[in-house]
Design an enzyme around this catalytic site. Sequence first.
Site, PDB file in Angstrom:
ATOM      1  N   ASP A 116      66.941  60.870 114.057  1.00  0.00           N
ATOM      2  CA  ASP A 116      65.915  60.956 115.123  1.00  0.00           C
ATOM      3  C   ASP A 116      66.355  60.091 116.059  1.00  0.00           C
ATOM      4  OD1 ASP A 116      63.907  62.719 114.896  1.00  0.00           O
ATOM      5  OD2 ASP A 116      62.389  61.029 114.542  1.00  0.00           O
ATOM      6  N   TYR A 175      65.591  56.975 118.615  1.00  0.00           N
ATOM      7  CA  TYR A 175      64.566  55.883 118.531  1.00  0.00           C
ATOM      8  C   TYR A 175      63.446  56.281 119.632  1.00  0.00           C
ATOM      9  CZ  TYR A 175      68.704  53.188 117.548  1.00  0.00           C
ATOM     10  OH  TYR A 175      69.768  52.411 117.015  1.00  0.00           O
ATOM     11  N   PHE A 210      72.162  56.180 116.909  1.00  0.00           N
ATOM     12  CA  PHE A 210      72.036  54.700 116.963  1.00  0.00           C
ATOM     13  C   PHE A 210      72.329  53.775 118.179  1.00  0.00           C
ATOM     14  CE2 PHE A 210      73.234  56.613 112.743  1.00  0.00           C
ATOM     15  CZ  PHE A 210      72.571  55.935 111.901  1.00  0.00           C
ATOM     16  N   HIS A 262      72.647  53.977 104.149  1.00  0.00           N
ATOM     17  CA  HIS A 262      72.097  54.093 105.753  1.00  0.00           C
ATOM     18  C   HIS A 262      72.339  52.591 106.249  1.00  0.00           C
ATOM     19  CE1 HIS A 262      69.674  54.421 109.071  1.00  0.00           C
ATOM     20  NE2 HIS A 262      69.735  55.706 109.127  1.00  0.00           N
TER      21      HIS A 262
END
Length: 221
Positions: A65, A67, A78, A187
């Site tokens: 998703d 930010y 990221f 992750h």
Amino acid sequence: MQVSIHESWETKLSSEFKKDYFSKLIRFVKSEYAQHTCYPEAKNIFAAFDYAPFDTTKVVIIGQDPYHGPGQANGLCFSVHDDIPHPPSLKNIFKEITTDMGVAYPKSGNLERWAEQGVLLLNATLSVRAHEAGSHQKKGWEQFTDSVIHKLSTDRDGLIFLLWGGFAKKKIKLININKHHVLTTGHPSPLSANRGYWFGNKHFSKTNQLLLQRNLKPIVW
């Protein structure tokens, strides 16, 4: 909302753009951006594709998703805009790179520099409502980005897919592992990293070794 995407991807995904689900998705996104604050900026929704054309993509990193805080999302998973504090997952990515590659921790969290070298930084969902994580999930984005992964797997050879965490690992079903390299690990979020599932994976040096084996230029991480 006009879909503006690099011509190499537009050619490969033209049939996808004509499907009913995609028309519904774009209507939803257009409505959301008109009525709410959403991220990234509309002009950056397809930024990952513009920076990494289809034929020059070498590495694929899959996020979940964008930010959802002000000024963060720039269309690359990221990644954040210049001068924005690094989110926790990005901090852990950079910490692993400094250990793995022996390089200094970077000042900027903007990963455009990776994308320009052929790293497709693909979120499964390409938009989000401000301060509401996951708010644009299950509206069609996942079907679209799954088709992107499948198209890369089908039409390209020798790509390196970096699957970080349970969500990304599920995408392996879309990838032909007989013709591509898949590296998996936990992750980079603190919850996973602090339990020993991220640090020490050496994905960045391993990726460069694989690229060199194909006589391709390694990534300057």
